[in-house]
Scaffold this active site. Structure first.
Site, mmCIF file in Angstrom:
data_model
loop_
_atom_site.group_PDB
_atom_site.id
_atom_site.type_symbol
_atom_site.label_atom_id
_atom_site.label_comp_id
_atom_site.label_asym_id
_atom_site.label_seq_id
_atom_site.Cartn_x
_atom_site.Cartn_y
_atom_site.Cartn_z
ATOM 1 N N ILE A 388 38.472 87.787 19.932
ATOM 2 C CA ILE A 388 38.758 88.580 18.756
ATOM 3 C C ILE A 388 40.268 88.059 18.319
ATOM 4 O O ILE A 388 41.112 88.404 17.702
ATOM 5 C CB ILE A 388 39.398 89.769 19.635
ATOM 6 N N GLY A 389 40.519 86.788 18.830
ATOM 7 C CA GLY A 389 41.828 86.048 18.170
ATOM 8 C C GLY A 389 41.827 84.504 18.892
ATOM 9 O O GLY A 389 41.326 84.282 20.075
ATOM 10 N N GLY A 391 45.218 81.953 19.513
ATOM 11 C CA GLY A 391 46.597 81.784 19.777
ATOM 12 C C GLY A 391 46.942 80.583 19.749
ATOM 13 O O GLY A 391 46.170 79.390 19.403
ATOM 14 N N ALA A 392 48.221 80.252 19.925
ATOM 15 C CA ALA A 392 48.645 78.902 19.770
ATOM 16 C C ALA A 392 47.998 77.784 20.910
ATOM 17 O O ALA A 392 47.750 76.766 20.661
ATOM 18 C CB ALA A 392 50.332 78.775 20.058
ATOM 19 N N PHE A 393 48.056 78.387 22.154
ATOM 20 C CA PHE A 393 47.303 77.306 23.100
ATOM 21 C C PHE A 393 46.187 78.172 23.804
ATOM 22 O O PHE A 393 46.166 78.056 25.046
ATOM 23 C CB PHE A 393 48.276 77.009 24.229
ATOM 24 N N GLY A 394 45.384 78.853 23.169
ATOM 25 C CA GLY A 394 44.366 79.490 23.805
ATOM 26 C C GLY A 394 43.549 80.400 22.959
ATOM 27 O O GLY A 394 43.784 80.598 21.855
ATOM 28 N N VAL A 396 41.542 84.281 22.785
ATOM 29 C CA VAL A 396 41.543 85.635 23.291
ATOM 30 C C VAL A 396 40.248 86.291 23.226
ATOM 31 O O VAL A 396 39.559 86.192 21.986
ATOM 32 C CB VAL A 396 42.630 86.737 22.689
ATOM 33 N N LYS A 411 42.946 86.493 27.667
ATOM 34 C CA LYS A 411 43.481 85.245 27.169
ATOM 35 C C LYS A 411 43.168 83.889 28.079
ATOM 36 O O LYS A 411 43.610 84.053 29.134
ATOM 37 C CB LYS A 411 44.862 85.232 26.935
ATOM 38 N N ASP A 505 59.608 83.358 19.331
ATOM 39 C CA ASP A 505 58.486 83.326 18.268
ATOM 40 C C ASP A 505 58.078 84.901 17.895
ATOM 41 O O ASP A 505 56.822 85.307 17.843
ATOM 42 C CB ASP A 505 57.110 82.836 19.301
#
Length: 707
Positions: A388-389, A391-394, A396, A411, A505
């Site tokens: 579903i998404g 992120g910067a380092f992973g 989700v 995550k 952030d």
């Protein structure tokens, strides 16, 4: 169970992205035409379990455990279906796309319906009533096209996969078997439906298909006078749905509607432009469970020992002395190998246990620890269909916990050093925080080389998707509520925690939205905890361009005031509907959002920055106050920026916004200050550097260039 098939398609569309609008002025609409792309939140009313989810409308709750409930969504303005001196009621046409997904195929279902009703408050019972009416009956004037997934003997249903026309009764006047046209409601596939009613001929036709092309033959065709079933001249249109001890999800993905007192108000066999095309059948099928690959066969120990003896020796059953020596040496080697294997296994286990103990001491304050097996099963083996998404380092994933049936976000942090550092940072900071506007961390897992974090699932995704990717326009009341929620969360982090938390952030993609469009700030991978009133250390600036305070870029020192600047950029982004860095902006318009709004303020044209998609549906005084708050927070001088607690008071009208200069002030540093900050930045350059992965991000090379 009967269900208005045309009405239900209308309902499915509503749950996805209500594109209704385009109405004539006035409280009652003489002629109405709208579709999903023109719909706003204020144009739709959600009742019961109905809620927005990633741009679509879900009529029932997204639960992994059996549940009985009902939900309804209606267009918020009444539509005139009858007028004095005209015998024929209005004609209407509606097209909608919907899907029915069952998380547990063994549960028994419910269904959904396209509904015409006399009011916008009533919602019926769950189960076979589909939210259309209750056990006492229905208020007179209810017409529905139902799509039923439950065979209810009480209502004389033919099966659990039919469409029906309901006229003030749950016993359908006309029924069509969807199996006859190859449509299975519970397949999870996108289903398209058309409902056309002619006021002059008093006839209704309902069409259903997986295709975008309207079928030549309707599945239901009937004659009835709408005047006999509506008491009021004006009525409401929408969708309803229900479950009965089931886990069905009823989603409206597209909806268009038109009505008039002219014949054929918009009947068209072709799907309206912008409607989502039906996905391939396999898109909605459940992925095949992971199958463990069998290990490669191991060679038999000492399989080639026989090669040390000659054919004659084997046939005679005797061994020469050299062969005996070979056997002894081989046996000794084998025993030594076994001993080494035992020592290696013990040593590995000891180190693992020791490592686990060490890790556990670092996160002793954290919430629940999940097992890797639990989270792997919850995400179907981290299947790509559950993503579903990113992120910067992973990545989700959407997961369903087997023990509770709760839907969560998992995550999976990357295996890089930065991914592990983010995992530890997020776990150690957000795990101890509790605030209604922060994403709640449910638990974690550090096992089998994996670092996993488990959060509450936010059904409406991130704020940036709601602003820029949704077909639905985010209304001003929702935008204001979201900004207030984020400000409240930052006030808590900066001034109310035991140790001050600097998020570092703040951006719209890190602001999540729950069912009620309440803001939840998340992603604490770059956050820092410091003691109150203690000066922060200098590091390499980390974050996303457009949100970064100018002094942070030069000094590398993140403070609560750098978070305030980022919040100001978010405020201006939400108000204008423009990204902080617009790479495809108009000629002569600054690509930097903050700079652009400051220039408009200097020219006295601040109102021209307002998102044109909002129309005039906002309070002018409130809008101007919010825009000035955004400029005050993005002031170049950090000392001139307000504290977040004061921002909350400004947004609710409890205090005045400070005077914002017409001309944007310039940021200045003394030579000694700049030399000191440069020296600190260079000395700390070897610290962990973590940068967001947005296309507009910065890295160390940008900082050096700026310096």
């Amino acid at each position: 169970m009967t269900s208005l098939s045309g009405v239900i398609s209308f309902a499915s569309v509503l749950t996805a992205n209500f594109v209704l609008l385009w109405f004539f002025s006035g409280n009652v609409l003489e002629a109405t035409k709208f579709n999903f792309t023109t719909l706003t939140l204020s144009s739709v009313k959600l009742i019961g379990d109905a809620h927005w989810s990633n741009g679509s409308v879900r009529l029932t709750r997204d639960l992994g455990v059996p549940y009985s409930g009902s939900g309804k969504v209606v267009y918020s303005r009444p539509i005139r279906f009858r007028r004095p001196g005209v015998e024929s009621p209005a004609s209407f046409s509606t097209f909608f796309s919907f899907s029915v997904t069952n998380l547990n195929p063994s549960s028994i279902g419910g269904g959904l319906a396209f509904v015409i009703s006399p009011d916008d408050e009533f919602i019926g019972d769950a189960g076979g009533f589909l939210g259309i009416m209750d056990a006492k009956g229905a208020p007179n004037g209810v017409v529905a096209v139902e799509f039923d997934t439950l065979m209810d003997v009480e209502f004389k249903d033919i099966n659990g996969n039919h469409v029906g026309l309901d006229l003030n009764s749950m016993v359908s006047t006309r029924v069509g078997d969807l199996g006859d046209i190859g449509v299975e409601l519970k397949s999870g596939d996108l289903v398209n439906s058309w409902v056309d009613y002619s006021g002059s001929t008093q006839s209704i036709k309902v069409y259903v298909s997986y295709s975008n092309l309207k079928p030549e033959e309707p599945i239901i065709s009937a004659n009835f006078d709408l005047n006999q079933y509506i008491e009021n001249d004006s009525i409401f249109v929408g969708f309803s749905g229900s479950t009965q001890g089931s886990t069905e999800i009823h989603s409206i993905e597209w909806w268009s509607f038109s009505s008039s007192f002219d014949e054929n108000p918009g009947s068209n066999p072709v799907v309206p432009a912008g409607a989502p095309p039906p996905p391939p059948t396999e898109f909605f099928t459940n992925p095949t469970p992971e199958k463990a690959s069998p290990p490669p066969p191991s060679p038999a120990p000492n399989a080639d020992i026989s090669n040390t003896t000659s054919h004659e020796e084997k046939s005679s059953g005797k061994m020469v002395p050299g062969a005996v020596v070979g056997v002894v040496i081989s046996s000794a080697f084998f025993l030594a190998f076994c001993a080494m294997a035992v020592i290696w296994a013990y040593n590995k286990k000891f180190k693992k246990d020791k490592g686990s103990d060490t890790f556990a001491t670092n996160v002793i304050k954290m919430p629940k620890e999940f097992t890797y097996k639990e989270l792997k099963n919850a995400t179907k083996g981290f299947d790509s269909s559950r993503i579903i998404g990113n992120g910067a380092f992973g990545t989700v994933y959407r997961g369903i916990l087997a023990t509770t049936g709760e839907v969560v976000a998992v995550k999976r942090c990357s295996h890089s050093g930065q991914g592990t550092a983010e995992f530890l940072s997020e776990l150690s900071i957000i795990g101890t925080l509790r605030h209604r506007n922060l994403v709640r961390l449910q638990g974690w897992c550090h096992e089998k080389g994996e670092s996993l974090l488990v959060y509450d699932l936010m059904s409406n995704g991130s704020l940036d998707k709601a602003l820029f990717e949704s077909r639905m326009v985010l209304s001003w009341p929702h935008r204001h509520k979201i900004l207030l929620g984020v400000a409240s969360a930052l006030a808590y982090l900066h001034q109310e925690c035991e140790n001050q938390v600097i998020h570092r952030d703040i951006k719209t993609s890190n602001i999540m939205l729950d069912e009620g469009f309440n803001a939840r700030l998340g992603d604490f991978g770059l956050a820092r905890q410091i003691e109150h009133d203690k000066s922060p250390d200098a590091t390499v600036a980390a974050g996303t361009m457009g949100y970064l305070a100018p002094e942070y870029l030069l000094t590398g020192r993140a403070t609560d005031k750098t978070d305030v600047y980022s919040y100001g950029a978010v405020v201006l982004e939400v108000v204008t509907g423009r990204r902080p860095i617009d790479k495809e902006g108009k000629v002569g318009v600054s690509s930097n959002l903050v700079e652009w709004v400051w220039s408009l303020h200097r020219e006295g044209r601040l109102d021209s920055a307002i998102d044109p998609r909002l129309g005039n549906e906002f309070d002018e005084g409130e809008m101007r106050r919010v825009m000035l708050v955004g400029l005050a927070c993005s002031h170049p001088d950090p000392m001139a920026r307000p504290m977040m607690r004061a921002v909350v008071q400004m947004l609710v009208g409890e205090s005045e916004v400070p005077i914002v200069p017409r001309t944007k002030p310039t940021l200045s540093f003394s030579t000694s200050e700049l030399l000191m900050t440069l020296q600190d930045s260079v000395s700390d350059l070897n610290e962990i550097v973590r940068i967001s992965t947005s296309s507009s991000e910065i890295g160390p090379e940008h900082v050096l260039n700026l310096v």
